[in-house]
Design a protein around this motif. Structure first.
Motif: not given
Length: 223
Positions: A24-25, A90-95
């Protein structure tokens, strides 16, 4: 009708790719294989004069674009310009998490379990899967499909504003972004497939929309 040809390349392999982690990010450096992915993509695009060369603003895309442009034989730019709108989802906290561990978590919120991310996308569709990540990120950092789509549409408008009929553009981006763009332009069957590092998606962008002329291509020498 004005037409702009976009050669959209997925960045080279990173250490997160190698370890099967969502990226992601977040960013991870290219592996040695990933560096070669950039050179190989550039070699297959070497005969094209690019009127513009771009990458997302994430390091893995910038570096891949530089390696690709170093192979160009047609007087193209030497350095990519960054376009943040073509970042990865952006996968957020899954990154940074293992992809199978993440999938196990998300399987709790769907009607049936999926063996892998590709199977989930093939069955539910890219928009629904993006919204699944957004809905169940405990930190509420992951972006929804509409948020993703808004920024990518703005990115394509930037390209339309900067280029004219007949221009050819190099754009280095990311796997899920490329799949979601193929889906948006009418090809969910393409979006169901993982994109190879260094693969090319050839788009013809017009005032009325976009045609996908090649997808996930790692063999063609384009001219």
């Amino acid at each position: 009708m004005a037409a702009i040809d976009i050669y959209m390349v997925r960045h080279g392999q990173t250490y997160f790719n190698l370890l099967h982690r969502f990226q992601g990010f977040s960013d991870a450096p290219l592996t040695e294989s990933g560096i070669q992915d950039g050179h190989r993509a550039g070699n297959r695009l070497a005969k094209i004069h690019f009127d513009g060369a771009y990458s997302s603003d994430l390091t893995r895309a910038i570096h891949t674009a530089r390696y690709a442009l170093s192979e160009n034989q047609a007087g193209s730019p030497k350095e990519p310009e960054t376009l943040p709108n073509f970042r990865e989802e952006n996968f957020g906290s899954f990154e940074g998490r293992d992809s199978q561990v993440t999938l196990t978590d998300l399987n709790a919120y769907v009607d049936k379990p999926y063996e892998n991310y590709a199977a989930m996308v093939a069955d539910l569709g890219m928009p629904a899967v993006m919204d699944l990540f957004a809905a169940h990120d405990p930190y509420q950092l992951a972006e929804s499909y509409q948020e993703f789509l808004d920024r990518v549409q703005a990115g394509f408008q930037q390209l339309r504003d900067r280029h004219q009929d007949g221009d050819k553009v190099l754009l280095v981006s990311h796997g899920t972004t490329i799949r979601a763009i193929a889906n948006y332009f009418g090809h969910p069957e393409m979006a169901a497939n993982s994109v190879h590092n260094g693969a090319v998606m050839h788009l013809r962008l017009t005032d009325d929309g976009c045609d996908v002329l090649a997808f996930n291509d790692i063999t063609t020498h384009f001219e």
